[in-house]
Design a protein around this motif. Structure first.
Motif, short mmCIF file in Angstrom:
data_model
loop_
_atom_site.label_atom_id
_atom_site.label_comp_id
_atom_site.label_asym_id
_atom_site.label_seq_id
_atom_site.Cartn_x
_atom_site.Cartn_y
_atom_site.Cartn_z
N LEU A 74 -2.03 9.87 8.37
CA LEU A 74 -0.75 9.18 8.21
C LEU A 74 0.44 10.13 8.27
N GLU A 75 1.50 9.64 8.91
CA GLU A 75 2.77 10.36 8.98
C GLU A 75 3.85 9.51 8.30
N LEU A 76 4.94 10.18 7.91
CA LEU A 76 6.01 9.45 7.23
C LEU A 76 6.51 8.29 8.08
N GLY A 77 6.56 8.50 9.39
CA GLY A 77 7.06 7.48 10.30
C GLY A 77 6.17 6.27 10.44
N ASP A 78 4.99 6.31 9.84
CA ASP A 78 4.09 5.16 9.88
C ASP A 78 4.45 4.13 8.82
N SER A 79 5.40 4.47 7.95
CA SER A 79 5.86 3.50 6.95
C SER A 79 6.46 2.30 7.67
N ALA A 80 5.93 1.13 7.39
CA ALA A 80 6.35 -0.06 8.13
C ALA A 80 5.69 -1.29 7.53
N LEU A 81 6.11 -2.44 8.04
CA LEU A 81 5.43 -3.69 7.75
C LEU A 81 4.46 -3.94 8.91
N TYR A 82 3.18 -4.08 8.60
CA TYR A 82 2.18 -4.32 9.63
C TYR A 82 1.80 -5.80 9.59
N LEU A 96 0.85 -1.19 0.00
CA LEU A 96 0.00 0.00 0.00
C LEU A 96 0.88 1.24 0.00
N ILE A 97 0.56 2.19 -0.85
CA ILE A 97 1.27 3.47 -0.86
C ILE A 97 0.26 4.57 -0.62
N LYS A 98 0.53 5.38 0.38
CA LYS A 98 -0.36 6.49 0.74
C LYS A 98 0.46 7.76 0.89
N THR A 99 -0.22 8.88 0.98
CA THR A 99 0.47 10.14 1.23
C THR A 99 0.12 10.64 2.63
N ARG A 100 0.97 11.51 3.13
CA ARG A 100 0.77 12.07 4.47
C ARG A 100 -0.62 12.66 4.61
N GLY A 101 -1.22 12.45 5.78
CA GLY A 101 -2.55 13.00 6.04
C GLY A 101 -3.70 12.07 5.68
N GLN A 102 -3.43 11.11 4.80
CA GLN A 102 -4.50 10.17 4.44
C GLN A 102 -4.72 9.16 5.56
N SER A 146 -8.27 -15.10 18.76
CA SER A 146 -7.43 -13.98 19.17
C SER A 146 -6.65 -13.46 17.97
N VAL A 147 -6.67 -12.15 17.79
CA VAL A 147 -5.91 -11.51 16.72
C VAL A 147 -5.10 -10.37 17.32
N SER A 148 -3.81 -10.35 16.98
CA SER A 148 -2.91 -9.28 17.44
C SER A 148 -2.31 -8.59 16.23
N TRP A 149 -1.98 -7.33 16.41
CA TRP A 149 -1.36 -6.54 15.35
C TRP A 149 -0.01 -6.02 15.85
N TYR A 150 0.96 -5.99 14.93
CA TYR A 150 2.30 -5.51 15.24
C TYR A 150 2.78 -4.60 14.11
N GLN A 151 3.64 -3.66 14.50
CA GLN A 151 4.31 -2.81 13.52
C GLN A 151 5.79 -3.20 13.52
N GLN A 152 6.35 -3.45 12.35
CA GLN A 152 7.76 -3.81 12.25
C GLN A 152 8.51 -2.79 11.43
N THR A 153 9.53 -2.18 12.01
CA THR A 153 10.40 -1.24 11.31
C THR A 153 11.85 -1.64 11.57
N PRO A 154 12.77 -1.25 10.68
CA PRO A 154 14.18 -1.59 10.89
C PRO A 154 14.73 -1.01 12.20
N GLY A 155 14.28 0.16 12.57
CA GLY A 155 14.82 0.81 13.75
C GLY A 155 14.27 0.30 15.07
N GLN A 156 12.99 0.02 15.11
CA GLN A 156 12.33 -0.37 16.35
C GLN A 156 12.00 -1.85 16.44
N GLY A 157 12.14 -2.56 15.35
CA GLY A 157 11.79 -3.97 15.36
C GLY A 157 10.29 -4.17 15.39
N LEU A 158 9.87 -5.29 15.97
CA LEU A 158 8.45 -5.64 16.07
C LEU A 158 7.86 -5.03 17.32
N GLN A 159 6.85 -4.18 17.15
CA GLN A 159 6.22 -3.56 18.31
C GLN A 159 4.74 -3.89 18.34
#
Lengths: 115, 110
Positions: free
Chosen positions: A81-89, A11-17, A31-44
């Motif tokens: 959306l913010e730029l920092g939301d770019s991640a693998l969900y 998915l590609i989006k622009t800021r604010g969307q 049970s369903v859980s959601w995680y955000q994975q980024t290179p800097g923070q890992g799986l959160q």
């Protein structure tokens, strides 16, 4: 048994969307859980749902929300959306609600890019 | 601060060599899990360790839970290219949330 499925895969989006991601758990899993994975923070950890109720929430701003339907399918929404939301969900399902020895069965993830 | 610290972050070795990666914390856990994630896929559970000092083997992978249940190690014997991946340790904390370390990226060169 089919595994956890996530749509869309990319998915590609622009800021604010805003964006909505979908997750279908393994049949029979409640049970369903959601995680955000980024290179800097890992799986959160974002949040966990069981039988349509949010059981747990991670340390993310209110722009991140989710819900679970009666068939255990889950959606996650990110507003303004913010730029920092770019991640693998990643979405994960398990039969039970958060026992320490439970296996989390992960989907392949949705790659979100915010421009 | 990260609840689970994994080291080394990146490891590149030749096929046939042995390697050990670590997962450390200052907290005590009732159990700890190891997952492996390959590119384009979600993590897959390898093992759950529950008892302090417990050792579990999965083919050429040996997992150990520390006596004090604060740390764990993963040892791979005679690594093969198929062992390449991101190894993640995970444990429940606080209000039963699941925390992951940042992972050990292992690359096995043929």
């Amino acid at each position: 048994k089919a595994g956890v499925t996530q749509t869309p895969r990319y998915l590609i989006k622009t800021r604010g969307q805003q964006v909505t991601l979908s997750c279908s758990p393994i049949s029979g899993h409640r049970s369903v859980s959601w995680y955000q994975q980024t290179p800097g923070q890992g799986l959160q950890f974002l949040f966990e749902y069981f039988s349509e109720t949010q059981r747990n929430k991670g340390n993310f701003p209110g722009r991140f929300s989710g819900r679970q339907f009666s068939n255990s399918r889950s959606e996650m929404n990110v507003s303004t959306l913010e730029l920092g939301d770019s991640a693998l969900y990643l979405c994960a399902s398990s039969p039970n609600a958060g026992r320490s020895t439970d296996t989390q069965y992960f989907g392949p993830g949705t790659r979100l890019t915010v421009l | 601060t990260q609840l689970l610290e994994q080291s080394p972050q990146f490891l590149s070795i030749q096929e046939g060599e042995n390697l050990t990666v670590y997962c450390n914390s200052s907290s005590v856990f009732s159990s700890l899990q190891w997952y492996r994630q390959e590119p384009g896929e979600g993590p897959v559970l390898l093992v759950t360790v529950v008892t302090g000092g417990e050792v579990k083997k999965l083919k050429r992978l040996t997992f150990q839970f520390g006596d004090a249940r604060k740390d764990s190690s993963l040892h791979i014997t005679a690594a093969q290219p198929g062992d390449t991946g991101l190894y993640l340790c995970a444990a429940r904390y606080g209000n039963n949330r699941l925390a992951f370390g940042k992972g050990n990226q292992v690359v096995v060169i043929p």
